[in-house]
Structures are given as C-alpha cells and as structure tokens.
Motif scaffolding. Structure first.
Motif, PDB file in Angstrom:
ATOM      1  N   ARG A 161       0.834  -1.199   0.000  1.00 47.95           N
ATOM      2  CA  ARG A 161       0.000   0.000   0.000  1.00 47.95           C
ATOM      3  C   ARG A 161       0.871   1.253   0.000  1.00 47.95           C
ATOM      4  N   ALA A 162       1.884   1.283   0.843  1.00 44.73           N
ATOM      5  CA  ALA A 162       2.779   2.442   0.927  1.00 44.73           C
ATOM      6  C   ALA A 162       3.542   2.643  -0.381  1.00 44.73           C
ATOM      7  N   GLY A 163       3.969   1.555  -1.002  1.00 47.17           N
ATOM      8  CA  GLY A 163       4.686   1.645  -2.271  1.00 47.17           C
ATOM      9  C   GLY A 163       3.824   2.210  -3.382  1.00 47.17           C
ATOM     10  N   VAL A 164       2.583   1.737  -3.464  1.00 43.45           N
ATOM     11  CA  VAL A 164       1.668   2.228  -4.502  1.00 43.45           C
ATOM     12  C   VAL A 164       1.322   3.691  -4.227  1.00 43.45           C
ATOM     13  N   GLU A 165       1.138   4.030  -2.956  1.00 45.06           N
ATOM     14  CA  GLU A 165       0.832   5.412  -2.591  1.00 45.06           C
ATOM     15  C   GLU A 165       1.987   6.344  -2.981  1.00 45.06           C
ATOM     16  N   ALA A 166       3.214   5.917  -2.692  1.00 38.12           N
ATOM     17  CA  ALA A 166       4.390   6.724  -3.049  1.00 38.12           C
ATOM     18  C   ALA A 166       4.518   6.851  -4.563  1.00 38.12           C
ATOM     19  N   LEU A 167       4.286   5.758  -5.289  1.00 34.05           N
ATOM     20  CA  LEU A 167       4.354   5.789  -6.751  1.00 34.05           C
ATOM     21  C   LEU A 167       3.315   6.752  -7.310  1.00 34.05           C
ATOM     22  N   LEU A 168       2.097   6.694  -6.790  1.00 33.73           N
ATOM     23  CA  LEU A 168       1.045   7.592  -7.241  1.00 33.73           C
ATOM     24  C   LEU A 168       1.463   9.047  -7.027  1.00 33.73           C
ATOM     25  N   GLY A 169       2.028   9.345  -5.876  1.00 27.24           N
ATOM     26  CA  GLY A 169       2.484  10.699  -5.599  1.00 27.24           C
ATOM     27  C   GLY A 169       3.557  11.159  -6.571  1.00 27.24           C
ATOM     28  N   GLU A 170       4.518  10.290  -6.827  1.00 32.21           N
ATOM     29  CA  GLU A 170       5.594  10.633  -7.768  1.00 32.21           C
ATOM     30  C   GLU A 170       5.060  10.826  -9.182  1.00 32.21           C
ATOM     31  N   LEU A 171       4.168   9.953  -9.593  1.00 28.20           N
ATOM     32  CA  LEU A 171       3.645  10.041 -10.956  1.00 28.20           C
ATOM     33  C   LEU A 171       2.727  11.245 -11.136  1.00 28.20           C
ATOM     34  N   LYS A 172       2.017  11.635 -10.093  1.00 21.71           N
ATOM     35  CA  LYS A 172       1.199  12.853 -10.161  1.00 21.71           C
ATOM     36  C   LYS A 172       2.089  14.082 -10.335  1.00 21.71           C
ATOM     37  N   ALA A 173       3.244  14.064  -9.700  1.00 19.71           N
ATOM     38  CA  ALA A 173       4.165  15.201  -9.758  1.00 19.71           C
ATOM     39  C   ALA A 173       4.827  15.347 -11.119  1.00 19.71           C
ATOM     40  N   VAL A 174       4.788  14.325 -11.938  1.00 24.23           N
ATOM     41  CA  VAL A 174       5.426  14.366 -13.258  1.00 24.23           C
ATOM     42  C   VAL A 174       4.874  15.505 -14.106  1.00 24.23           C
ATOM     43  N   GLU A 175       3.589  15.748 -14.010  1.00 23.80           N
ATOM     44  CA  GLU A 175       2.964  16.786 -14.834  1.00 23.80           C
ATOM     45  C   GLU A 175       3.543  18.167 -14.557  1.00 23.80           C
ATOM     46  N   GLU A 176       4.048  18.385 -13.341  1.00 23.74           N
ATOM     47  CA  GLU A 176       4.590  19.696 -12.987  1.00 23.74           C
ATOM     48  C   GLU A 176       6.116  19.736 -13.014  1.00 23.74           C
ATOM     49  N   ALA A 177       6.737  18.615 -13.282  1.00 23.37           N
ATOM     50  CA  ALA A 177       8.206  18.544 -13.304  1.00 23.37           C
ATOM     51  C   ALA A 177       8.736  19.127 -14.608  1.00 23.37           C
ATOM     52  N   PRO A 178       9.987  19.585 -14.590  1.00 26.39           N
ATOM     53  CA  PRO A 178      10.610  20.014 -15.859  1.00 26.39           C
ATOM     54  C   PRO A 178      10.583  18.862 -16.864  1.00 26.39           C
ATOM     55  N   ALA A 179      10.531  19.202 -18.128  1.00 26.42           N
ATOM     56  CA  ALA A 179      10.371  18.199 -19.192  1.00 26.42           C
ATOM     57  C   ALA A 179      11.413  17.095 -19.127  1.00 26.42           C
ATOM     58  N   VAL A 180      12.669  17.442 -18.877  1.00 19.10           N
ATOM     59  CA  VAL A 180      13.732  16.430 -18.844  1.00 19.10           C
ATOM     60  C   VAL A 180      13.511  15.472 -17.671  1.00 19.10           C
ATOM     61  N   THR A 181      13.163  16.009 -16.518  1.00 22.69           N
ATOM     62  CA  THR A 181      12.900  15.171 -15.344  1.00 22.69           C
ATOM     63  C   THR A 181      11.693  14.281 -15.583  1.00 22.69           C
ATOM     64  N   ALA A 182      10.635  14.860 -16.135  1.00 23.52           N
ATOM     65  CA  ALA A 182       9.423  14.092 -16.420  1.00 23.52           C
ATOM     66  C   ALA A 182       9.729  12.931 -17.362  1.00 23.52           C
ATOM     67  N   LYS A 183      10.542  13.204 -18.379  1.00 27.62           N
ATOM     68  CA  LYS A 183      10.897  12.160 -19.342  1.00 27.62           C
ATOM     69  C   LYS A 183      11.629  11.011 -18.650  1.00 27.62           C
ATOM     70  N   HIS A 184      12.560  11.333 -17.762  1.00 27.12           N
ATOM     71  CA  HIS A 184      13.309  10.292 -17.045  1.00 27.12           C
ATOM     72  C   HIS A 184      12.384   9.457 -16.157  1.00 27.12           C
ATOM     73  N   ILE A 185      11.446  10.118 -15.496  1.00 26.42           N
ATOM     74  CA  ILE A 185      10.515   9.401 -14.607  1.00 26.42           C
ATOM     75  C   ILE A 185       9.607   8.490 -15.421  1.00 26.42           C
ATOM     76  N   ILE A 186       9.084   9.008 -16.507  1.00 24.02           N
ATOM     77  CA  ILE A 186       8.186   8.211 -17.349  1.00 24.02           C
ATOM     78  C   ILE A 186       8.927   7.020 -17.949  1.00 24.02           C
ATOM     79  N   ASN A 187      10.148   7.254 -18.426  1.00 18.93           N
ATOM     80  CA  ASN A 187      10.939   6.149 -18.985  1.00 18.93           C
ATOM     81  C   ASN A 187      11.250   5.099 -17.934  1.00 18.93           C
TER      82      ASN A 187
END
Length: 118
Positions: A8-34
């Motif tokens: 549960r904690a892992g999925v919650e943390a992943l959700l938080g990180e993935l939600k933040a991708v939309e506001e991250a700089p493009a290069v950072t977002a690309k690395h997270i998505i990849n």
C-alpha cells in the motif's frame, strides 16, 4: 505481498511521484516516465489490479487497488502508458477467449469432442 502495508505504501508513493510528473521540468518528467515504463510499471500495476492471488481483498479494503486505478487514469504520458498496457492486456484476454491467436505459429487445437468434429 498482496494486502501488505508495504505494498500500500509503495503504490501510494508511486502515485504521488507520478502525479508530480505533470509539474516537473520536461527532462525530469521524461526520465521518470521512462523509468516507469522500462521498469515494467504498467505491467506490474495491471497484475496487481487484475490478479486475485494473495490477499487482494485487503488490497481492495485498504485503498491499494483504488490508488492503482488512479494511476491508470492519470493525465498525460504516464496515464497513457499505463492505459495502453491495460488495453493491450485486455485485448489479449478477449482474443484468447475467442480463440484468436495473433502472431502465433502454433496450430489451434479444437476443443470439441472427436464425434462432433467435421
């Protein structure tokens, strides 16, 4: 493990990180998505969501499955990658149920008894 606080904690943390991708700089977002897609994130989440192995009931009760569903509905490239995998997996299930074997080289064996075959 299914139903665990750790999952549960892992999925919650992943959700938080993935939600933040939309506001991250493009290069950072690309690395997270990849990292998410290369690390088989969509496949793992689909397995968690659709598998009834282990203590999946606790996963449902403690909100883990709801959070997985939220990841599949995220906007942008993250949600798109996850949703594409989900659709592809569901398509494979439908094809298997219909005995459609796309890109397979094996012979399809009839499941009808010998006396019903023509």
């Amino acid at each position: 493990a299914a139903g665990s606080g750790e999952r549960r904690a892992g999925v919650e943390a992943l959700l938080g990180e993935l939600k933040a991708v939309e506001e991250a700089p493009a290069v950072t977002a690309k690395h997270i998505i990849n990292a998410f897609t290369d690390g088989e994130g969509p496949q793992i989440l689909h397995e968690i969501e659709s598998s009834m192995r282990g203590d999946w009931i606790t996963d449902a009760k403690n909100g883990t499955l709801s959070q997985v569903s939220q990841i599949f509905r995220l906007p942008g490239r993250v949600g798109l990658a996850a949703a594409r995998y989900r659709c592809m997996a569901q398509q494979r299930v439908h094809e298997a149920a219909a005995h459609v074997h796309v890109n397979c080289s094996h012979d399809v064996v009839s499941v009808r008894p010998e006396n019903e075959r023509k």
